[in-house]
Design an enzyme around this catalytic site. Structure first.
Site, PDB file in Angstrom:
ATOM      1  N   GLU A 162       0.927  -0.737   0.075  1.00 58.02           N
ATOM      2  CA  GLU A 162       0.285   0.064  -0.380  1.00 58.02           C
ATOM      3  C   GLU A 162       0.626   1.346   0.012  1.00 58.02           C
ATOM      4  O   GLU A 162       0.782   2.000   0.906  1.00 58.02           O
ATOM      5  CB  GLU A 162      -1.040   0.114   1.049  1.00 58.02           C
ATOM      6  CG  GLU A 162      -1.763  -1.493   1.228  1.00 58.02           C
ATOM      7  CD  GLU A 162      -3.010  -1.485   2.646  1.00 58.02           C
ATOM      8  OE1 GLU A 162      -2.404  -0.173   3.196  1.00 58.02           O
ATOM      9  OE2 GLU A 162      -3.607  -2.845   2.594  1.00 58.02           O
TER      10      GLU A 162
ATOM     11  N   GLU B  50      -6.807 -10.937  -1.270  1.00 54.15           N
ATOM     12  CA  GLU B  50      -7.331 -10.599   0.032  1.00 54.15           C
ATOM     13  C   GLU B  50      -8.440 -10.104  -0.388  1.00 54.15           C
ATOM     14  O   GLU B  50      -9.540  -9.468   0.100  1.00 54.15           O
ATOM     15  CB  GLU B  50      -6.424  -9.536   0.410  1.00 54.15           C
ATOM     16  CG  GLU B  50      -5.583  -9.513   0.999  1.00 54.15           C
ATOM     17  CD  GLU B  50      -5.142  -8.469   2.074  1.00 54.15           C
ATOM     18  OE1 GLU B  50      -5.927  -7.239   2.802  1.00 54.15           O
ATOM     19  OE2 GLU B  50      -3.199  -7.786   2.012  1.00 54.15           O
TER      20      GLU B  50
HETATM   21  O1  9MR Z   1      -7.224  -7.830   8.187  1.00 54.38           O
HETATM   22  C1  9MR Z   1      -6.652  -7.773   9.217  1.00 54.38           C
HETATM   23  C2  9MR Z   1      -7.425  -7.008  10.714  1.00 54.38           C
HETATM   24  O2  9MR Z   1      -8.141  -8.004  11.222  1.00 54.38           O
HETATM   25  C3  9MR Z   1      -7.072  -5.960  11.239  1.00 54.38           C
HETATM   26  O3  9MR Z   1      -7.790  -5.201  12.054  1.00 54.38           O
HETATM   27  C4  9MR Z   1      -6.886  -4.923  10.173  1.00 54.38           C
HETATM   28  C5  9MR Z   1      -5.698  -3.553  10.548  1.00 54.38           C
HETATM   29  O4  9MR Z   1      -5.358  -2.846   9.651  1.00 54.38           O
HETATM   30  O5  9MR Z   1      -5.925  -5.079   8.965  1.00 54.38           O
HETATM   31  C6  9MR Z   1      -6.799  -6.303   7.512  1.00 54.38           C
HETATM   32  O6  9MR Z   1      -5.355  -6.696   7.282  1.00 54.38           O
HETATM   33  C7  9MR Z   1      -5.315  -5.919   6.176  1.00 54.38           C
HETATM   34  C8  9MR Z   1      -4.528  -6.345   5.717  1.00 54.38           C
HETATM   35  O7  9MR Z   1      -3.468  -7.250   5.922  1.00 54.38           O
HETATM   36  C9  9MR Z   1      -3.930  -5.231   4.526  1.00 54.38           C
HETATM   37  N1  9MR Z   1      -4.757  -4.939   3.638  1.00 54.38           N
HETATM   38  C10 9MR Z   1      -6.326  -4.416   4.261  1.00 54.38           C
HETATM   39  C11 9MR Z   1      -6.937  -5.623   4.640  1.00 54.38           C
HETATM   40  C12 9MR Z   1      -7.895  -5.109   6.247  1.00 54.38           C
HETATM   41  O8  9MR Z   1      -7.978  -4.076   6.193  1.00 54.38           O
END
Ligand code: 9MR
Length: 639
Positions: A349, A466
């Site tokens: 990102e 994802e």
């Molecule tokens: O799935 C993850 C969630 O449990 C966390 O709270 C969150 C915090 O930012 O991150 C989520 O995973 C992210 C991933 O690492 C990067 N892309 C976006 C995902 C969803 O937020």
């Protein structure tokens, strides 16, 4: 290309996003029948409850702070409730020790009624200390009280294995008194997954890997493990390999105090359960993520690794970056030499939707667009060294990815393609990860495909890393629309299968998703498949993997028995009352004899491990069975 068959008929027959009883559905090869539903309500058992009628129960003050009383003014249920006063910080509040009460790795559900003055977000939270002595805190669920009783309900949680000092506790944003009543912990319902539907990884094996993301707590129920084993051949730890999870602040600061400011120490304790699971079940791992502006503590970028330190120089940060990446790969290689880390997200990102780098700054200080990496480097020039170091230290066979969301925003697509081409020329990158957090309303499948095409034209590998698709409409029609977009996206992936090596869904069941309220995944809370599941296998060849139903000829048949192993009370079901009855039998017997129960009746429902003796081990096994562990109850079959 796959051809669609009887999609609408299937959609109409499957369940919606809610906690409904499990149904068994087989998918006939021609997809032409309507599936019969068989329901059975999974059982739950109350493990702990406190109504505070007779005292403060087992609740104590966090870090010994707070005054605890049972008060009778305006209790929620009954006459009394728990009052916690003399709090001075938000995190002060009543806590309940879970050690020796709950079984690690097993899923439970907590609920309570809470109250606090004014407008207060009262949180139910959890804390534990891992095997390296680090305390972990997480907010489980919250409810806003304005001086009235509000319920915090259906809080699913599990105590990780190998931890101590695990607590459930209550906190709120200011120092108001916190009131708690009718607190309860029950075992979570244990669902059976549908074993008789096609495995996604098998159906898609001609094209690419099928994976999922999972967090440690999500992996706790046996059903989640079964679902993953059946459908996924790739697993991404959802949070557990992120810098904030594995950076060891104390060890970093200790080294800095000795004069080494550039060697960030890591501790992978939080990822162990997932990595153990992958190792034991031969599932490949997507590592996520090395260099990211988010879920990376600000102190990582500060002098002496101190929260209030000054920002370090670019030179120091480059060394920290190299050593961090080196330490992650070396630790994983040392502890998990047999696990196939086939892909790693090196940078996550870094580009905004308009194709520009993020704003320089701390996380969250003035918006989520901030990046401490940009703060130190001035721009996105940290990306190339990140890939250089990853290439230098990654194990052979581990492909390196740039990963991002909204990649179908045209300016962002272009920025990513330009960066990827540049890194590709230098031999530093292997692929582009498309996160793909979509919604039924945006983007269209054709816009999505444009980005997929552009990325595949770089000649790099593409992984959908994802995937989830939200829908606010959770009616049958809403799920049909969701299924259609899922199907179109998977069609696009199959079309570009020469470039696409994996499609990873961001989670397992809807209720555990980070976007749970909009039901974005393929499986319902009860582990039944949603219309989207059927839509993405529709039209593809289903490998014949059904187990044979013919009885093997060379296995001796077992004697018929007239009882159910574990059904101590002989009422036709195995439940917690059998455990209570067995426990009473054992206590009685122990108190009346010198030892345990040697010589007691053997060929009965009580001898759950079938060793010919009724003993405490039978009770332990029965308990494990009741809380959903992967164990079998048996009976004594003679010498
Ligand atoms: O799935 C993850 C969630 O449990 C966390 O709270 C969150 C915090 O930012 O991150 C989520 O995973 C992210 C991933 O690492 C990067 N892309 C976006 C995902 C969803 O937020």
């Amino acid at each position: 290309m796959k051809k669609k068959k009887l999609f609408a008929g299937i959609v109409g027959a499957v369940m919606l996003c809610s906690a409904l009883p499990a149904i068994n559905m087989a998918v006939p090869a021609d997809y032409s029948s309507v599936y019969a539903a068989e329901s059975s309500e999974p059982q739950t058992t109350v493990v702990y409850s406190a109504d505070f009628e007779d005292g403060t129960n087992d609740f104590t003050g966090r870090d010994g702070i707070g005054t605890f009383n049972v008060v009778s003014t305006d209790a929620h249920g009954g006459t009394n409730c728990l009052e916690c006063s003399d709090r001075t910080k938000g995190w002060h509040g009543p806590q309940l020790l879970l050690d020796n009460m709950l079984e690690p790795g097993v899923e439970y559900i907590a609920g309570a009624w809470v109250k606090a003055a004014w407008y207060n977000d009262v949180k139910m939270s959890m804390e534990y200390t891992d095997s390296e002595g680090t305390r972990h805190f997480s907010n489980l669920k919250s409810a806003v009280s304005q001086g009235d009783w509000v319920e915090i309900s259906e809080v699913k949680f599990s105590v990780p294995k190998n931890v101590t000092n695990a607590y459930i506790y209550f906190e709120c944003s200011d120092s108001a008194n916190i009131y708690v009543d009718d607190f309860q912990i029950t075992t979570a319902p244990v669902y059976e997954i549908q074993q008789d539907i096609p495995s996604l990884k098998d159906v898609y094996s001609p094209y690419f890997k099928i994976g999922g993301a999972v967090t440690t707590s999500e992996l706790a129920p046996k059903s989640a493990q079964d679902l993953i084993k059946k459908h996924y051949n790739s697993l991404t730890p959802g949070n557990e390999l992120k810098p904030e999870s594995i950076l060891d602040k104390t060890a970093c600061q200790e080294l800095a105090a000795q004069g080494d400011e550039t060697n960030p120490q890591v501790d992978i304790a939080s990822a162990r359960e997932i990595l153990d699971f992958c190792r034991d079940n031969n599932i490949s791992v997507r590592g996520h993520v090395l260099v990211w502006h988010s879920q990376t503590p600000d102190w990582f970028f500060k002098e002496n690794f101190a929260d209030d330190g000054d920002w370090v120089t670019k030179e120091v940060m480059l060394k920290r970056m190299e050593n961090y990446i080196k330490n992650v790969f070396e630790t994983l290689e040392a502890e998990y030499p047999t696990v196939d880390f086939y892909a790693w997200d090196v940078v996550n990102e870094a580009w905004l939707d308009d194709g520009k780098p993020r704003q320089p700054g701390e996380q969250g200080s003035s918006g989520s667009n901030n990046s401490a990496w940009v703060k130190i480097f001035g721009d996105n020039s940290f990306i190339e060294p990140a890939f250089e170091y990853a290439r230098k230290y990654a194990p052979e066979g581990c492909k390196l990815y740039y990963n991002d969301f909204n990649e179908y925003m045209p300016a962002k697509t272009t920025a990513i393609v330009n960066m990827a081409n540049d890194l590709k020329e230098k031999g530093l990158i292997d692929g582009i990860g498309m996160q793909s957090h979509l919604d039924v309303g945006f983007p269209t499948a054709s816009d999505y495909e444009k980005a997929l095409k552009a990325f595949s034209e770089t000649g790099l590998d593409v992984q959908i890393t994802e995937l989830d698709i939200t829908t606010s409409d959770t009616s049958e029609a809403g799920f049909e629309t969701q299924a259609k977009l899922y199907s179109d996206i998977m069609d696009a992936c199959v079309k570009y299968a020469d470039s696409v090596s994996a499609v990873v869904f961001w989670g397992t069941t809807d209720d555990k998703s980070w976007r749970a309220s909009r039901c974005p995944l393929l499986f319902n809370e009860d582990f039944t498949a949603k219309p989207a599941y059927y839509a993405i296998i529709d039209g593809l060849d289903i490998p014949a993997t059904e187990p044979t139903t013919e009885a093997p000829t060379d296995v001796p048949t077992e004697p018929e028995i007239d009882f159910i192993p574990g059904d101590v009370k002989e009422d036709g079901v195995v439940n917690v009352f059998d455990a209570v009855a067995l426990r009473e039998t054992l206590i009685l017997n122990i108190s009346q004899s010198d030892g345990l129960t040697e010589g007691l009746l053997a060929a009965s429902a009580s001898d759950t491990n079938g060793n010919g003796t009724i003993e405490v081990a039978d009770l332990v096994l029965l308990h494990e069975y009741l809380v959903g562990k992967d164990v079998e109850l048996t009976y004594y079959k003679g010498e």
